[in-house]
Enzyme design. Structure first.
Site, PDB file in Angstrom:
ATOM      1  N   GLU A  23      28.827 -11.923  46.501  1.00 33.94           N
ATOM      2  CA  GLU A  23      28.041 -11.278  47.555  1.00 33.94           C
ATOM      3  C   GLU A  23      26.652 -11.916  47.610  1.00 33.94           C
ATOM      4  O   GLU A  23      26.089 -12.284  46.572  1.00 33.94           O
ATOM      5  CB  GLU A  23      27.923  -9.785  47.262  1.00 33.94           C
ATOM      6  CG  GLU A  23      27.214  -8.988  48.343  1.00 33.94           C
ATOM      7  CD  GLU A  23      27.113  -7.501  48.009  1.00 33.94           C
ATOM      8  OE1 GLU A  23      27.024  -6.684  48.948  1.00 33.94           O
ATOM      9  OE2 GLU A  23      27.112  -7.151  46.800  1.00 33.94           O
TER      10      GLU A  23
ATOM     11  N   LYS B  46      31.419  -5.017  55.036  1.00 34.33           N
ATOM     12  CA  LYS B  46      31.283  -4.045  53.943  1.00 34.33           C
ATOM     13  C   LYS B  46      31.142  -2.624  54.492  1.00 34.33           C
ATOM     14  O   LYS B  46      30.281  -2.355  55.339  1.00 34.33           O
ATOM     15  CB  LYS B  46      30.078  -4.406  53.080  1.00 34.33           C
ATOM     16  CG  LYS B  46      29.872  -3.527  51.852  1.00 34.33           C
ATOM     17  CD  LYS B  46      28.692  -4.035  51.049  1.00 34.33           C
ATOM     18  CE  LYS B  46      28.463  -3.228  49.790  1.00 34.33           C
ATOM     19  NZ  LYS B  46      27.300  -3.738  49.017  1.00 34.33           N
TER      20      LYS B  46
ATOM     21  N   CYS C 198      31.543  -5.258  46.454  1.00 36.85           N
ATOM     22  CA  CYS C 198      30.591  -4.590  45.564  1.00 36.85           C
ATOM     23  C   CYS C 198      30.762  -3.063  45.481  1.00 36.85           C
ATOM     24  O   CYS C 198      31.658  -2.575  44.817  1.00 36.85           O
ATOM     25  CB  CYS C 198      29.172  -4.970  45.972  1.00 36.85           C
ATOM     26  SG  CYS C 198      27.931  -4.729  44.671  1.00 36.85           S
TER      27      CYS C 198
END
Length: 268
Positions: A43, A116, A156
């Site tokens: 990321e 995301k 994440c």
């Protein structure tokens, strides 16, 4: 699924895009030369800014821009499947970008995009993070098919939400590029990743940012590749580098046939 050699790239990205891309290219080349056919960047690989708003200045329209050109060219040059951790893509909201993971095939074609969904928020009185200040959330879970199996994309903080991984059925390999903080990483990184691999009976490839950045931010590192039994196949504690492993189709078949937990699910 077919067996494949894969790589997770660990970086300590800076506010300088050109410098980050040079490091990424070097590590991609190293991984490809070692035989990796699927390579995943972390990321924010292209920029970890002095301010969270710095990424707004390098945002791109999907399909156009130097960051996407870099990924496409590297995939073509090395003949690999390349996952561009995340890059900032333009959103419909003012002063916010999408934090997007893009997948390029060996021809340099973008074949999947994941924005995301879960945005990190954390405040322990010493460290504070609020991704929603500069990022717009995605809405769709994304999987895609490859010659080596069905692949899912997460990023994440998504790791903490197991319903995301279960929502799309059986997936052979989950990719989870991250910039996990040192504080939360020490407590939760490996245990959550192993849990996702075990409960979904899949391989997990999780490249992380890994060290102290010029901004003073500290990320946990420990980029890791895990098999469907929850075994750690390879891990890099800190610093820039390449994590390599062979994902064996026979291991996936063995786990799912010996303990067919996915077929025993009641709540779906």
């Amino acid at each position: 699924m077919q067996s494949i050699t894969v790589a997770a790239i660990q970086m300590v990205s800076t506010p300088l895009v050109a410098q980050n891309l040079a490091v990424a290219r070097h590590l991609i080349a190293e991984a490809a030369q070692a035989g990796a056919q699927l390579i995943v960047l972390p990321e924010y690989f292209a920029i970890m800014g002095q301010q969270d708003t710095d990424k707004l200045a390098v945002q791109e329209v999907f399909g156009v821009g130097p960051l996407q050109d870099f990924l496409a060219q590297a995939a073509r040059e090395f003949g690999i499947w390349l996952v561009g951790g995340t890059i900032p893509l333009r959103s419909e909201l003012p002063d916010r970008v999408m934090n997007s993971s893009l997948v390029f095939n060996p021809h340099g074609e973008c074949v999947a995009r994941y924005d995301k969904i879960h945005l990190f928020g954390f405040d322990n009185g010493v460290e504070r993070f609020c991704e929603s200040d500069t990022i717009a959330p995605g809405t769709q879970v994304v999987t895609f098919d490859t010659p080596f199996g069905r692949v899912g994309l997460a990023v994440c903080y998504d790791l903490r939400f197991p319903e995301l991984f279960r929502s799309v059925g059986e997936v052979d390999i989950w990719l989870l590029p991250a910039a996990f903080t040192a504080t939360t990483g020490r407590a939760h990184w490996e245990v959550l990743l192993r849990a996702r691999a075990i409960e979904n009976q899949c391989f997990v490839i999780a490249p992380n940012q890994g060290g102290v950045h010029p901004t003073g931010r500290e990320t946990f590192g420990h980029s890791i590749i895990i098999d469907p039994w929850g075994k750690v196949l390879s891990c890099l504690p800190e610093g820039e580098g390449v994590v390599l492993a062979e994902l064996k189709a026979s291991q996936l078949t063995r786990v799912r046939s010996t303990l067919p937990a996915l077929t025993h699910r009641i709540f779906k």
